[in-house]
Every structure is written in structure tokens, then in C-alpha cells.
Motif scaffolding. Structure first.
Motif, PDB file in Angstrom:
ATOM      1  N   ALA A   5     -39.322  -8.760  88.541  1.00 16.61           N
ATOM      2  CA  ALA A   5     -39.618  -7.522  89.267  1.00 16.61           C
ATOM      3  C   ALA A   5     -41.106  -7.405  89.557  1.00 16.61           C
ATOM      4  O   ALA A   5     -41.502  -6.989  90.650  1.00 16.61           O
ATOM      5  N   ARG A   6     -41.934  -7.789  88.607  1.00 15.23           N
ATOM      6  CA  ARG A   6     -43.390  -7.762  88.832  1.00 15.23           C
ATOM      7  C   ARG A   6     -43.786  -8.717  89.953  1.00 15.23           C
ATOM      8  O   ARG A   6     -44.592  -8.380  90.821  1.00 15.23           O
ATOM      9  N   LEU A   7     -43.218  -9.912  89.934  1.00 19.05           N
ATOM     10  CA  LEU A   7     -43.498 -10.879  91.006  1.00 19.05           C
ATOM     11  C   LEU A   7     -43.000 -10.357  92.354  1.00 19.05           C
ATOM     12  O   LEU A   7     -43.678 -10.500  93.372  1.00 19.05           O
ATOM     13  N   LEU A   8     -41.826  -9.754  92.342  1.00 16.49           N
ATOM     14  CA  LEU A   8     -41.236  -9.206  93.564  1.00 16.49           C
ATOM     15  C   LEU A   8     -42.140  -8.149  94.182  1.00 16.49           C
ATOM     16  O   LEU A   8     -42.428  -8.184  95.380  1.00 16.49           O
ATOM     17  N   VAL A   9     -42.599  -7.217  93.371  1.00 13.32           N
ATOM     18  CA  VAL A   9     -43.476  -6.150  93.867  1.00 13.32           C
ATOM     19  C   VAL A   9     -44.771  -6.744  94.411  1.00 13.32           C
ATOM     20  O   VAL A   9     -45.244  -6.362  95.485  1.00 13.32           O
ATOM     21  N   GLY A  10     -45.341  -7.703  93.692  1.00 12.34           N
ATOM     22  CA  GLY A  10     -46.577  -8.331  94.143  1.00 12.34           C
ATOM     23  C   GLY A  10     -46.417  -9.079  95.451  1.00 12.34           C
ATOM     24  O   GLY A  10     -47.289  -9.043  96.321  1.00 12.34           O
ATOM     25  N   ALA A  11     -45.290  -9.731  95.614  1.00 13.27           N
ATOM     26  CA  ALA A  11     -45.077 -10.544  96.810  1.00 13.27           C
ATOM     27  C   ALA A  11     -44.601  -9.738  98.012  1.00 13.27           C
ATOM     28  O   ALA A  11     -44.945 -10.066  99.156  1.00 13.27           O
ATOM     29  N   TYR A  12     -43.816  -8.700  97.777  1.00 15.43           N
ATOM     30  CA  TYR A  12     -43.164  -8.008  98.888  1.00 15.43           C
ATOM     31  C   TYR A  12     -43.426  -6.517  98.968  1.00 15.43           C
ATOM     32  O   TYR A  12     -43.023  -5.886  99.954  1.00 15.43           O
ATOM     33  N   PHE A  23     -34.906 -14.223 102.166  1.00 14.48           N
ATOM     34  CA  PHE A  23     -34.994 -13.276 101.064  1.00 14.48           C
ATOM     35  C   PHE A  23     -35.562 -11.935 101.535  1.00 14.48           C
ATOM     36  O   PHE A  23     -35.028 -10.875 101.194  1.00 14.48           O
ATOM     37  N   PHE A  24     -36.610 -11.965 102.348  1.00 13.96           N
ATOM     38  CA  PHE A  24     -37.185 -10.719 102.852  1.00 13.96           C
ATOM     39  C   PHE A  24     -36.206 -10.014 103.785  1.00 13.96           C
ATOM     40  O   PHE A  24     -36.075  -8.792 103.753  1.00 13.96           O
ATOM     41  N   THR A  25     -35.494 -10.773 104.596  1.00 12.26           N
ATOM     42  CA  THR A  25     -34.492 -10.196 105.500  1.00 12.26           C
ATOM     43  C   THR A  25     -33.422  -9.470 104.702  1.00 12.26           C
ATOM     44  O   THR A  25     -32.993  -8.369 105.069  1.00 12.26           O
ATOM     45  N   TRP A  26     -32.989 -10.066 103.607  1.00  9.34           N
ATOM     46  CA  TRP A  26     -31.990  -9.449 102.737  1.00  9.34           C
ATOM     47  C   TRP A  26     -32.521  -8.134 102.165  1.00  9.34           C
ATOM     48  O   TRP A  26     -31.812  -7.124 102.153  1.00  9.34           O
ATOM     49  N   GLN A  27     -33.779  -8.147 101.734  1.00  6.86           N
ATOM     50  CA  GLN A  27     -34.385  -6.924 101.215  1.00  6.86           C
ATOM     51  C   GLN A  27     -34.441  -5.837 102.286  1.00  6.86           C
ATOM     52  O   GLN A  27     -34.148  -4.666 102.019  1.00  6.86           O
ATOM     53  N   CYS A  28     -34.797  -6.232 103.499  1.00  2.27           N
ATOM     54  CA  CYS A  28     -34.862  -5.265 104.601  1.00  2.27           C
ATOM     55  C   CYS A  28     -33.491  -4.705 104.935  1.00  2.27           C
ATOM     56  O   CYS A  28     -33.371  -3.529 105.303  1.00  2.27           O
TER      57      CYS A  28
END
Length: 89
Positions: free
Chosen positions: A19-26, A68-73
Motif C-alpha cells: 500500500a505504501r508503494l502504491l500510494v508513492g507510485a500512483y 495496472f493504472f487503467t484498472w485503478q482508474c
């Protein structure tokens, strides 16, 4: 291993670290997308928070058929649509 691969692996094995990596990256990109949808800082922050929580919660369902970003969007867009429907009622 790509950055996304590392984030995905961490989310699956050590969700807090992932989750920390996710927030930092996206986090910033998701916030920018949320601002384009909401036009309101408070609503955008809430939308990003719910999106990130759902990404962590649902990481097992990510199959890699889209980026991965598309999925998040798409998760964010679904939350936004639900919010609009709720406001219209």
C-alpha cells in the motif's frame, strides 16, 4: 522486475508495504484524475482514498488484462458513478 510487478507482489504478500508503494507510485496520478472528475479537493481526496483501499482489498482479482493504472482508474470511475447516482436520488 518492473515497478508495477514489485507493487503487485508486495500487495499480495505484504499488503501494508504494498500500500505504501502504491500510494508513492500512483497517489498523485490518481488524485489528478479524481480532480478532473470531481472538481473539488475534498471529494477528490475521498475518491482516491476509497480507490486505493479497494485496490489493496481486490488485488487478487487483478488479472493483468489491462494496465495496472487503467484498472485503478476503472475502480475510481465506478466509485464516481455510484456517488453520482446516490446524489441524484
Amino acid at each position: 522486475m518492473s515497478d508495477d510487478d514489485e507493487i503487485l507482489e508486495r500487495l499480495r504478500t505484504r499488503p501494508e508495504d504494498g500500500a505504501r508503494l502504491l500510494v508513492g507510485a500512483y497517489g498523485r496520478r490518481l488524485y489528478a484524475a479524481a480532480m478532473r472528475l470531481c472538481h473539488n479537493e475534498t471529494d477528490a481526496e475521498d475518491l482516491v482514498s476509497r480507490t486505493l483501499a479497494r485496490v489493496v482489498q481486490s488485488i487478487g482479482s487483478f488479472k493483468g488484462e489491462s494496465g495496472f493504472f487503467t484498472w485503478q482508474c476503472s475502480i475510481m470511475a465506478n466509485f464516481f458513478k455510484m456517488d453520482l447516482r446516490r446524489k441524484r436520488q
